[in-house]
Scaffold this active site. Sequence first.
Site, PDB file in Angstrom:
ATOM      1  N   SER A  68      45.476  -3.562 -15.702  1.00 39.58           N
ATOM      2  CA  SER A  68      46.766  -4.248 -15.581  1.00 39.58           C
ATOM      3  C   SER A  68      47.854  -3.406 -16.234  1.00 39.58           C
ATOM      4  O   SER A  68      47.693  -2.899 -17.346  1.00 39.58           O
ATOM      5  CB  SER A  68      46.698  -5.616 -16.261  1.00 39.58           C
ATOM      6  N   GLU A  92      51.039  -2.532 -20.860  1.00 36.61           N
ATOM      7  CA  GLU A  92      49.661  -2.641 -21.333  1.00 36.61           C
ATOM      8  C   GLU A  92      48.966  -1.297 -21.188  1.00 36.61           C
ATOM      9  O   GLU A  92      48.155  -0.916 -22.020  1.00 36.61           O
ATOM     10  CB  GLU A  92      48.902  -3.715 -20.559  1.00 36.61           C
ATOM     11  N   ARG A 129      46.042  -8.459 -26.726  1.00 36.18           N
ATOM     12  CA  ARG A 129      46.020  -7.063 -26.271  1.00 36.18           C
ATOM     13  C   ARG A 129      46.537  -6.082 -27.343  1.00 36.18           C
ATOM     14  O   ARG A 129      47.186  -5.086 -27.035  1.00 36.18           O
ATOM     15  CB  ARG A 129      46.806  -6.888 -24.967  1.00 36.18           C
TER      16      ARG A 129
END
Length: 303
Positions: A226, A296, A177
Amino acid sequence: MSFAAAIRSAAGAARGRVTYDAPLAPLTWFRVGGAADALFSPADEDDLAAFLGALPREVPVTVVGLGSNLIVRDGGIAGVVVRLGGRAFNAIEVTADHSLVAGAAAPDAFVAKAAATAGVGGLAFLRGVPGAIGGALKMNAGAHGGEISDALVEARGLDRTGAVRILSNADMGYSYRHSSAPDDVIFTRATLRGRPGDPDAILAEMERITRVREASQPIREKTGGSTFKNPPGASAWELIDKAGCRGLVVGDAQVSTMHCNFLINRGGATAADLEALGEAVRRRVLETSGVTLEWEIKRIGRR
């Protein structure tokens, strides 16, 4: 400090649309946040290059895509917000060698569908990724066992001067990520490569991904992707649940009772409510599990 005068000067010859004091909440899935000094939607890559080249260096430039993984803070964003759209930036072209070229504004799900129809395997995971290709490139987005770093051949963009930059997969410096791509590069398109696949089998996999998302995620709420990254060897949602945060409320923001790694705007939440709720979750998880969750969702702008 407002940069409106400098932006107006640079925008004089722009062919795209420039909106001043532009509300940003409607551009995000959470539907929160303040205004930008200016919002620029370029007509094409040349228009964006000319605008960036004319814009004084002291004027901040922020890129916003489909707003699926984003909290814009209530004080808005100083300088220019660039948002790509239209045919110049959302086209998807299938090419040779089971590859395709996708504009940065092309929704990930549309790219997955184009690949499936053409019999290009390996990209079905994009059906489960909210947002567009530009954001996926920046954060190495992924879902259901795949991520953009698995498929990227090269990304094309413009730097702060308006110069074209071509970055290979290795140049992106991908990890979970995260990418190490230069912060000033605005991606305009990407070349992705998959593998031979059966269209019917790929479409069936995409349908399975859709069913899983609808059954497990609050996708019909005012939410984002998320909220926190999964720590090594653990699932963020499990840590959040263990900390007793499922359903936790701050203001009109709530931790989803359906999937507790999602935050929800119940209707009247502010960006401050959402961010405070996220920080409360992080504190509780640290207290109960000794793990520091990493955001995130990107949070930008003035408080």
